[in-house]
Design an enzyme around this catalytic site. Structure first.
Site, short mmCIF file in Angstrom:
data_model
loop_
_atom_site.label_atom_id
_atom_site.label_comp_id
_atom_site.label_asym_id
_atom_site.label_seq_id
_atom_site.Cartn_x
_atom_site.Cartn_y
_atom_site.Cartn_z
N CYS A 195 -7.89 -6.84 -3.79
CA CYS A 195 -6.87 -5.90 -4.25
C CYS A 195 -5.52 -6.58 -4.41
O CYS A 195 -4.51 -5.92 -4.65
CB CYS A 195 -6.75 -4.73 -3.28
SG CYS A 195 -6.27 -5.20 -1.60
N ARG A 229 -4.95 2.28 1.95
CA ARG A 229 -4.54 1.38 3.02
C ARG A 229 -3.59 2.09 3.97
O ARG A 229 -2.58 2.66 3.55
CB ARG A 229 -3.86 0.13 2.44
CG ARG A 229 -3.60 -0.95 3.50
CD ARG A 229 -3.05 -2.21 2.87
NE ARG A 229 -1.67 -2.03 2.42
CZ ARG A 229 -1.00 -2.95 1.72
NH1 ARG A 229 -1.61 -4.08 1.36
NH2 ARG A 229 0.25 -2.73 1.36
N HIS A 288 10.12 27.52 -21.70
CA HIS A 288 10.01 27.49 -23.15
C HIS A 288 10.28 26.10 -23.72
O HIS A 288 9.53 25.60 -24.56
CB HIS A 288 11.00 28.49 -23.77
CG HIS A 288 11.03 28.45 -25.26
ND1 HIS A 288 11.95 27.69 -25.96
CD2 HIS A 288 10.23 29.03 -26.19
CE1 HIS A 288 11.72 27.83 -27.25
NE2 HIS A 288 10.70 28.64 -27.42
N GLY A 301 -6.78 -9.47 0.43
CA GLY A 301 -5.38 -9.37 0.06
C GLY A 301 -4.87 -10.76 -0.26
O GLY A 301 -4.51 -11.52 0.66
N SER A 302 -4.87 -11.13 -1.52
CA SER A 302 -4.61 -12.52 -1.89
C SER A 302 -3.18 -12.95 -1.56
O SER A 302 -2.93 -14.14 -1.31
CB SER A 302 -4.91 -12.75 -3.37
OG SER A 302 -4.12 -11.91 -4.18
N ASN A 303 -2.24 -12.02 -1.53
CA ASN A 303 -0.86 -12.40 -1.21
C ASN A 303 -0.75 -12.95 0.21
O ASN A 303 -0.26 -14.06 0.45
CB ASN A 303 0.07 -11.21 -1.40
CG ASN A 303 0.24 -10.83 -2.86
OD1 ASN A 303 -0.15 -11.59 -3.75
ND2 ASN A 303 0.81 -9.67 -3.11
N ASP A 304 -1.19 -12.14 1.19
CA ASP A 304 -1.08 -12.58 2.59
C ASP A 304 -2.04 -13.72 2.89
O ASP A 304 -1.71 -14.64 3.67
CB ASP A 304 -1.34 -11.40 3.53
CG ASP A 304 -0.09 -10.58 3.77
OD1 ASP A 304 1.00 -11.03 3.35
OD2 ASP A 304 -0.18 -9.50 4.38
N ARG A 358 -1.36 2.35 -1.56
CA ARG A 358 -0.51 1.97 -0.43
C ARG A 358 0.18 3.20 0.15
O ARG A 358 0.96 3.85 -0.54
CB ARG A 358 0.54 0.96 -0.89
CG ARG A 358 -0.01 -0.31 -1.48
CD ARG A 358 1.13 -1.18 -2.01
NE ARG A 358 0.68 -2.43 -2.56
CZ ARG A 358 0.32 -2.61 -3.84
NH1 ARG A 358 0.38 -1.57 -4.68
NH2 ARG A 358 -0.08 -3.79 -4.27
N GLU A 373 -7.19 -10.72 4.91
CA GLU A 373 -5.94 -11.36 4.51
C GLU A 373 -5.44 -12.36 5.55
O GLU A 373 -4.38 -12.94 5.39
CB GLU A 373 -4.87 -10.29 4.26
CG GLU A 373 -4.65 -9.35 5.44
CD GLU A 373 -3.78 -8.15 5.10
OE1 GLU A 373 -3.04 -8.21 4.10
OE2 GLU A 373 -3.85 -7.15 5.83
#
Length: 830
Positions: free
Chosen positions: A784, A611, A453, A734-737, A543, A713
């Site tokens: 990504c 992934r 409720h 994967g631009s970070n790695d 992820r 990556e």
């Protein structure tokens, strides 16, 4: 149960011809003016949906004419008007006094002989279980039928006003005397305090509303289970799921929020295609159940549920799927009848004697269906929530934030103490609380689930609620300032103090289409339905690590080799998490499949790139049981991670669990939009090995439309792009790695973190090369990583290079879409 026997006369018991009674089989949805929304819906389903397999208990209804005739013959209307005309419903004391007075007037006025006779004859016919057509019933003795006696107002169950719980319901009523008394009480309940207040709030004239009473054969759910279900997600308005809740015993406890029920989510589009897409199963506490009060002084009573039953799901998978199919069938029928999409709110019950499921009520959902589909409103705390310890948590209702001084109300007798703008803190609410609920800035309860409720009314009133906290009434300090946030997924949180927050509104109907596909990064399955409302072309990165860390919490090898675990404390924690799984690895498969399936369903049929697990060894070690199976590495960032694990004898059987979960999502749930992506794949040969391992578990590339992507990556992914393209169907940068490996630094090291820069010339050049080489190999390539979400100029660079897709963080999708549309226009013009 009373064992008295009723003797029918030899005269025909035929369909009522006085206009006072109608059998359910003779009414439909167009008869709302005669029998109210609830009863009209029951008749509609019996007539139209029983042939489609939807079971509804039979019964009959008193008509609106019967109610109005009762009021008219007794001369009650002038007296009732004199009490109601000058009433200020904001004055709770006056409301209470007025309500009691008008109800007493009705209860003290006897039914006419004609009405009593009509109800009696119809009830005896129900006891005889005779055919609905008028025909003579041979003289015979029948035991009194157990019935539910429910109020059904003619202004009830409308698409824009639920009137939920405004009038009374009585369960386990039996015998002519009991039925007549319950019908009389239902007539009086048209003027409960909450009904008077609610009609005033919604602008309904008290005397334009009439009351019908439904007398419906009881389903013996006191011996089994019951609950509530919606054909829409109640929090986000996501249309493609059915939400089913279940607890033991009669359904009033679920409706009133006296128990925390189990919750199940089912994906409707693939369900109707013959798949079994249960996206979520959440165990509720189910501490009590309502049963018949056999030989007692009441019709029903609550008893404790044994601990062993509390730890079990109240429904099996087949029952969950059956109810979800019925929800879809009912929704489709009402949408067709009304000529517009009509999500439904339904109550169901399982008969403990026969094992059959039944629908006992169905009404239009009245909150999400009324929201604008072209404006996205989002709430966000302006502080880091991790730095503030919550007072309590529970289930979030309404994706909003509210705040104010906490007001603890233990009993409805004390609701006069409540002041506008306060946060209502209580054990649970029922319809008698509604006069103050509309004044609250937020609601917090100890008990209840998302269909109780308090949750229903909070949504309708447009305020956040955190329900099922367990101990909010003892932990929230009365009078203290609190912030109630329900804007971060399924978990609602109460914080001390008035934390700053902002509200953002975004128009969705004017977003331009772009050549570059706009995808979204989605980590938390609990936010997937909400995020799916943001226009995009699918999910570019989901992820698995988030699901494993937050929803599974256990290292997969700890489940496979549970008996070998050394840490007793961790072993006990794993045992508690997996108590409903005799085969412990099934826990990992089940939870991962639910998480991945939820994200895939939210964006179906758009592509959803999942992934595969990419924890580093130190991160795996932090999972329960992980330290027994993980090595100690000097630099785990470039160590045993990603593809290297999947074919390694030390991890292969754990990777098999991931494969089985993905296969379940695609093959059993029917969510073939899932595209698995292999992370940190160093060589094409390693990639081929991973595909062979996946195939050994039923994930065969190109079979059933299966595509497999690879993360781009590692510089070697770019240098050997043509070779990787022979192994995989697509690439995602994967631009970070890729940045850290191009610049030769560890992004986790604070000593060199200042050198990390995706926009440096070398990184941009390797990204350019990747796009060029992959497109030459006639494969898709997207990105990504974080860079395009943070830097508009980097997004422009990607578009200029002709990238196929850009996957963005949710909060930057709108702004980056607009920016990319402008970039594409400029490129065309140049």
């Amino acid at each position: 149960m009373t064992q008295a026997i009723y003797q029918t006369s030899s005269s025909a018991i035929s369909a009522d011809d006085t206009g006072l009674i109608l059998e359910f089989e003779k009414i439909g949805i167009r008869d709302v003016p005669q029998v109210g929304g609830k009863n009209a819906s029951l008749g509609e389903m019996i007539q139209q949906l029983a042939p489609k397999g939807v079971r509804v208990p039979t019964g009959f209804a008193t008509t609106a004419y019967a109610y109005r005739n009762f009021i008219h013959q007794a001369g009650l209307e002038p007296q009732l008007r004199s009490h109601l005309e000058s009433l200020n419903t904001e004055d709770l004391q006056a409301l209470r006094q007025c309500g009691q007075t008008v109800r007493n007037l009705i209860l003290e006025t006897p039914f006419s002989t004609e009405l009593e006779t009509a109800i009696t004859r119809a009830y005896l016919k129900l006891c005889a279980s005779s055919p609905t057509s008028a025909q003579e019933i041979a003289p015979r003795a029948y035991p009194p039928a157990d019935v539910a006696v429910r109020s059904s107002a003619t202004a009830e169950d409308l698409p824009d006003a639920s009137f939920a719980g405004q009038q009374e319901t009585y369960l386990n009523v039996h015998g002519v005397k009991g039925v007549l008394e319950a019908c009389h009480k239902c007539f009086a309940s048209l003027f409960t305090d909450r009904a008077i207040s609610y009609r005033a709030l919604k602008g309904f004239d008290h005397f334009e509303v009439a009351l019908s009473v439904g007398i419906q054969r009881m389903v013996r759910s006191d011996l089994a289970t019951s609950g509530v279900m919606f054909s829409i997600d109640t929090e986000t308005g996501f249309k493609d799921v059915a939400l089913v809740t279940a607890a033991y015993g009669l359904g009033e406890n679920v409706v009133q929020g006296a128990v925390i029920p189990d919750e199940y989510l089912v994906f409707k589009p693939t369900l109707t295609q013959g798949y079994q897409p249960i996206l979520k199963k959440s165990l509720g506490s189910k501490a009590i159940k309502m049963v018949y009060d056999e030989g007692g002084s009441k019709l029903t009573k609550n008893v404790s549920v044994p601990e062993c039953d509390r730890q079990k799901y109240a429904l099996n998978d087949d029952e969950i799927l059956t109810l979800a199919r019925w929800a879809s069938t009912i929704e489709n029928h009402y949408s067709e009848v009304r000529g517009t999409y009509t999500p439904m709110d339904m109550e169901w019950a399982k008969d403990g004697l026969t094992g059959e499921l039944f629908i006992v009520q169905a009404r239009p959902e009245t909150v999400q269906s009324q929201k604008s589909a072209t404006v996205l409103r989002s709430y966000q705390l302006q502080v880091n929530a991790d730095e503030h310890s919550p007072i309590v948590t529970g289930q979030a209702v309404g994706e909003m934030i509210g705040q104010g001084p906490a007001r603890l109300i233990q009993s409805v007798e004390n609701i006069d103490d409540f002041q506008p703008g306060e946060v209502l803190v209580t054990q649970r609410t029922d319809p008698d609380w509604e006069p103050i609920m509309k004044r609250a800035s937020a609601i917090v309860t100890d008990q209840g689930g998302r269909t109780c409720h308090a949750a229903i009314i909070a949504r309708e009133m447009g305020i956040p609620a955190v329900v099922g906290c367990g101990d909010a009434t003892t932990r929230v300090e009365p009078g203290s300032a609190v912030t109630v946030t329900c804007a971060a997924g399924e978990v609602g949180t109460v914080y001390a103090g008035l934390l700053p927050f902002k509200v953002k509104e975004t128009a969705l109907d004017s977003l331009p289409r772009t050549r570059t596909q706009i995808l979204m990064n989605v980590g938390n399955p609990e936010e997937a339905f909400r995020l799916a409302a943001i226009p995009c072309d699918g999910v570019g990165l989901a992820r698995q690590e988030f699901i494993i860390a937050n929803q599974i919490k256990v290292h997969p090898l700890a489940l496979l080799r549970f008996d070998q675990l050394k840490d007793g404390k961790e072993k006990r924690a794993i045992a508690a998490l997996t108590q409903n799984y005799p085969d412990k690895p099934d826990y990992f498969i089940d939870r991962l499949a639910h998480g991945v399936g939820t994200i895939a369903a939210a964006f179906y049929p758009k592509p959803v790139i999942i992934r595969l697990s990419d924890f580093k060894s130190n991160e795996y070690a932090n999972l329960l049981g992980g330290r027994d199976f993980e090595p100690s590495e000097e630099n785990p960032m470039i160590g045993w991670r990603g593809a290297a694990r999947y074919t390694d004898a030390r991890y292969r059987e754990a990777f098999a669990l991931e494969c089985k979960a993905i296969k379940r999502v695609r093959d059993e749930m029917g969510l073939t939009n899932v595209i698995p992506m292999v992370p940190f794949c160093r060589t094409p040969e390693e990639g081929r090995g991973v595909l062979l391992e996946m195939a050994s578990h039923g994930l065969v590339r190109a079979e059933n439309g299966l595509q497999v992507y690879v993360m781009c990556e590692i510089p070697n992914n770019v240098i050997l792009a043509a070779d990787f393209a022979q192994v995989f169907d697509g690439f995602s940068i994967g631009s970070n790695d890729l940045t850290q490996l191009t610049l030769g630094l560890d992004r986790d090291s604070t000593l060199v973190a200042h050198l990390f820069n995706e926009r440096s010339a070398g990184v941009k050049e390797i990204v350019r090369m990747a796009i060029e080489r992959v497109k030459q190999a006639q494969r898709k390539i997207g990105i990504c990583g974080q860079a395009p979400s943070d830097y508009p100029e980097f997004a422009q660079f990607l578009v200029e290079q002709g990238i196929d897709s850009v996957s963005l963080n949710p909060d930057s999708v709108i702004s980056t879409t607009l920016a990319i549309a402008e970039i594409e226009q400029n490129l065309l013009a140049s």
